[in-house]
Design an enzyme around this catalytic site. Sequence first.
Site, PDB file in Angstrom:
ATOM      1  CD  GLU A  50      47.686   9.169  20.562  1.00 53.63           C
ATOM      2  OE1 GLU A  50      48.672   9.844  20.193  1.00 53.63           O
ATOM      3  OE2 GLU A  50      47.766   7.979  20.890  1.00 53.63           O
ATOM      4  CG  ASP A  61      56.878  15.114  20.429  1.00 60.83           C
ATOM      5  OD1 ASP A  61      56.469  14.112  19.823  1.00 60.83           O
ATOM      6  OD2 ASP A  61      56.328  15.555  21.453  1.00 60.83           O
TER       7      ASP A  61
END
Length: 277
Positions: A50, A61
Amino acid sequence: MAESTQGFFGEARARAELGLAVFLNAGDPSLPVLKDCVAMLDESGVSCLELAVPFPDSPTDGPVVRRSADRALAEGVGFAETLAFVAAVRPSLKRLRIALLADWSHSLRAASPADYARAVADSGIDALLAHGLPPRLRPAHHEALREAGLPEVTSCYPASPPATVAEAAAHATGYLYLVARYGRSGSGTPSAGHAGLAPVVGSLRDLTASPIAVGFGVSTAEDLASVALSGADAAIVGSAGVAVVERARETGADPVDAYRSFITTLTTTPESRGGHS
């Protein structure tokens, strides 16, 4: 393309084993080093990379991935550079698939869905996961990817509303990313462990024939074994691997060697690659 006749995680699925996907930002490590890292991943039997187009201040994140994105942005890596990188490495890959993660606001909004879908497909990328796609653009996005012949990665949470789950399942032509828990990446495992997601994975099986990959809080061989017990097709390892790259930069170690050692710790324990329950 790699594994072209079997789809994402096809080789692992054929052996009733758990597939492995890893997350990295394009540009961290730097693109010349990342080229060597991609070759190593291909040789190591990792199913999928990814690869994110770096973007700042991601709300989903944690600090490890955010610092990585900032380093990559400082290297001048953006959407065009990421696509050019994949186009350059793709011909040498034997099995590794590459799924692109691109933020709509930072990387995609300047182009029409048809234009960005074609650009991504032409680079040799195997699938696209669009982050932060506005709901009003989803029909055009899905149609553009279909027209370009570009598989789509979609995502949902265990507690997502039924309509969200149904939409994700309907459009997951690459794979469906089951995000194990709410929160920021690197923030820990779900309270019942990844094996506790078995009922969710089972319900998704009724909605899609595409592979189901579980991510968030997956960082060890034991975590992979727990994901396998959930019945998922693959595990996605993100922040833990990004942290390995960061430590290598800080200590002057070779990032490729460090990441190779990390992959070995994930894949050499037999139960971490065991079949589904």
